[in-house]
Design a protein around this motif. Structure first.
Motif, PDB file in Angstrom:
ATOM      1  N   VAL A  33       0.836  -1.199   0.000  1.00 12.17           N
ATOM      2  CA  VAL A  33       0.000   0.000   0.000  1.00 12.17           C
ATOM      3  C   VAL A  33       0.869   1.246   0.000  1.00 12.17           C
ATOM      4  CG1 VAL A  33      -2.055  -1.063   1.021  1.00 12.17           C
ATOM      5  CG2 VAL A  33      -0.264  -0.157   2.511  1.00 12.17           C
ATOM      6  N   ASN A  34       0.277   2.335  -0.488  1.00 11.63           N
ATOM      7  CA  ASN A  34       0.963   3.615  -0.634  1.00 11.63           C
ATOM      8  C   ASN A  34       0.663   4.474   0.582  1.00 11.63           C
ATOM      9  OD1 ASN A  34       1.964   6.082  -1.376  1.00 11.63           O
ATOM     10  ND2 ASN A  34       1.058   6.076  -3.421  1.00 11.63           N
ATOM     11  N   VAL A  35       1.633   4.624   1.459  1.00 13.00           N
ATOM     12  CA  VAL A  35       1.428   5.343   2.724  1.00 13.00           C
ATOM     13  C   VAL A  35       1.090   6.818   2.491  1.00 13.00           C
ATOM     14  CG1 VAL A  35       3.820   5.988   3.231  1.00 13.00           C
ATOM     15  CG2 VAL A  35       2.259   5.452   5.108  1.00 13.00           C
ATOM     16  N   ALA A  36       1.442   7.360   1.338  1.00  6.92           N
ATOM     17  CA  ALA A  36       1.110   8.760   1.036  1.00  6.92           C
ATOM     18  C   ALA A  36      -0.398   8.964   0.948  1.00  6.92           C
ATOM     19  CB  ALA A  36       1.780   9.200  -0.266  1.00  6.92           C
ATOM     20  N   ASN A  37      -1.153   7.890   0.696  1.00 11.25           N
ATOM     21  CA  ASN A  37      -2.617   7.957   0.601  1.00 11.25           C
ATOM     22  C   ASN A  37      -3.314   7.697   1.926  1.00 11.25           C
ATOM     23  OD1 ASN A  37      -2.214   6.183  -2.438  1.00 11.25           O
ATOM     24  ND2 ASN A  37      -2.596   8.357  -2.276  1.00 11.25           N
ATOM     25  N   LEU A  38      -2.563   7.464   3.004  1.00 11.99           N
ATOM     26  CA  LEU A  38      -3.145   7.092   4.291  1.00 11.99           C
ATOM     27  C   LEU A  38      -3.985   8.223   4.882  1.00 11.99           C
ATOM     28  CD1 LEU A  38      -3.296   5.051   6.684  1.00 11.99           C
ATOM     29  CD2 LEU A  38      -1.262   6.204   7.591  1.00 11.99           C
ATOM     30  N   SER A  80       6.000   4.966   8.237  1.00 13.68           N
ATOM     31  CA  SER A  80       6.290   3.749   7.484  1.00 13.68           C
ATOM     32  C   SER A  80       6.556   4.076   6.021  1.00 13.68           C
ATOM     33  CB  SER A  80       5.113   2.773   7.560  1.00 13.68           C
ATOM     34  OG  SER A  80       4.864   2.382   8.884  1.00 13.68           O
ATOM     35  N   SER A  81       7.313   3.203   5.376  1.00  8.79           N
ATOM     36  CA  SER A  81       7.487   3.266   3.927  1.00  8.79           C
ATOM     37  C   SER A  81       6.354   2.486   3.279  1.00  8.79           C
ATOM     38  CB  SER A  81       8.827   2.638   3.534  1.00  8.79           C
ATOM     39  OG  SER A  81       9.891   3.326   4.138  1.00  8.79           O
ATOM     40  N   ASN A  82       6.172   2.667   1.978  1.00 14.10           N
ATOM     41  CA  ASN A  82       5.198   1.851   1.259  1.00 14.10           C
ATOM     42  C   ASN A  82       5.519   0.389   1.517  1.00 14.10           C
ATOM     43  OD1 ASN A  82       4.201   4.204   0.167  1.00 14.10           O
ATOM     44  ND2 ASN A  82       5.258   3.977  -1.784  1.00 14.10           N
ATOM     45  N   GLY A  83       4.485  -0.409   1.757  1.00 12.21           N
ATOM     46  CA  GLY A  83       4.729  -1.825   2.020  1.00 12.21           C
ATOM     47  C   GLY A  83       3.487  -2.536   2.484  1.00 12.21           C
ATOM     48  N   TYR A  84       3.682  -3.751   2.961  1.00 11.78           N
ATOM     49  CA  TYR A  84       2.583  -4.566   3.477  1.00 11.78           C
ATOM     50  C   TYR A  84       2.192  -4.164   4.895  1.00 11.78           C
ATOM     51  CZ  TYR A  84       3.593  -7.744  -0.401  1.00 11.78           C
ATOM     52  OH  TYR A  84       3.787  -8.287  -1.648  1.00 11.78           O
ATOM     53  N   VAL A  85       3.177  -3.670   5.657  1.00 10.41           N
ATOM     54  CA  VAL A  85       2.953  -3.316   7.063  1.00 10.41           C
ATOM     55  C   VAL A  85       3.063  -1.807   7.225  1.00 10.41           C
ATOM     56  CG1 VAL A  85       3.770  -3.612   9.424  1.00 10.41           C
ATOM     57  CG2 VAL A  85       3.836  -5.546   7.839  1.00 10.41           C
ATOM     58  N   LEU A  98      -0.326   0.635  -4.552  1.00  9.03           N
ATOM     59  CA  LEU A  98       0.546   1.444  -5.409  1.00  9.03           C
ATOM     60  C   LEU A  98      -0.090   1.718  -6.761  1.00  9.03           C
ATOM     61  CD1 LEU A  98       4.076  -0.058  -4.639  1.00  9.03           C
ATOM     62  CD2 LEU A  98       3.096   2.087  -3.804  1.00  9.03           C
ATOM     63  N   ALA A  99      -1.009   0.845  -7.169  1.00 13.24           N
ATOM     64  CA  ALA A  99      -1.729   1.031  -8.436  1.00 13.24           C
ATOM     65  C   ALA A  99      -2.934   1.955  -8.274  1.00 13.24           C
ATOM     66  CB  ALA A  99      -2.170  -0.323  -8.989  1.00 13.24           C
ATOM     67  N   GLY A 100      -3.173   2.454  -7.049  1.00 11.90           N
ATOM     68  CA  GLY A 100      -4.274   3.380  -6.808  1.00 11.90           C
ATOM     69  C   GLY A 100      -5.608   2.719  -6.497  1.00 11.90           C
TER      70      GLY A 100
END
Length: 147
Positions: A31-36, A59-64, A102-104
């Motif tokens: 997931v894209n953390v910038a969209n959190l 967190s960085s983009n990732g599963y967790v 990441l694909a939105g």
């Protein structure tokens, strides 16, 4: 041939640490953390619910993704027992607006019970004392909500 990612991420599990105020979420896709949007996180029991008003993640983009719950929300949660006082009464509800892949692609809305839970064992600290001699009111300010 390029095939675009069309799979919506799903919340697989979450943990809550009431000492540190950290909510750790695990998703099925990166997931894209910038969209959190932390305001799309709601903690709930059978009788109570509380939606976060703020929060952030380093967190960085990732599963967790680890969300830091801010003091204003942490104190509100602690002031509403039995909400988030054990694994059994710590449920998390998310909406599709919480985060995207990441694909939105938006996350699938869900409600889950905590996989791991750490209770608040940190004692409150007295931060300040104020006495108004005119009214006789003593005001004590603590580091966290007390009951």
């Amino acid at each position: 041939r390029f095939i675009p990612d069309t799979t919506a991420p799903q919340l697989l599990q979450f943990s809550l640490d009431m000492n540190t105020g950290q909510l750790t979420t695990t998703f099925s896709n990166i997931v894209n953390v910038a969209n959190l949007l932390t305001t799309k996180l709601t903690l709930m029991t059978n009788s109570l619910m509380y939606t976060l008003t703020t929060g952030y993640s380093n967190s960085s983009n990732g599963y967790v993704i680890v969300v830091q719950i801010m003091d204003v929300d942490l104190n509100a949660i602690k002031s509403n027992p039995p909400l988030a006082t054990s694994k059994a009464n710590t449920n998390l509800s998310i909406t599709a607006d919480l985060i995207r892949s990441l694909a939105g692609i938006p996350v699938v809305p869900a409600t889950l019970t905590a996989t791991n839970f750490i209770n608040d064992t940190t004692s409150p600290r007295l931060n300040s004392v104020q006495l108004d001699y005119n009214t006789g009111v003593l005001t004590l300010r603590f580091s966290e909500a007390i009951n």
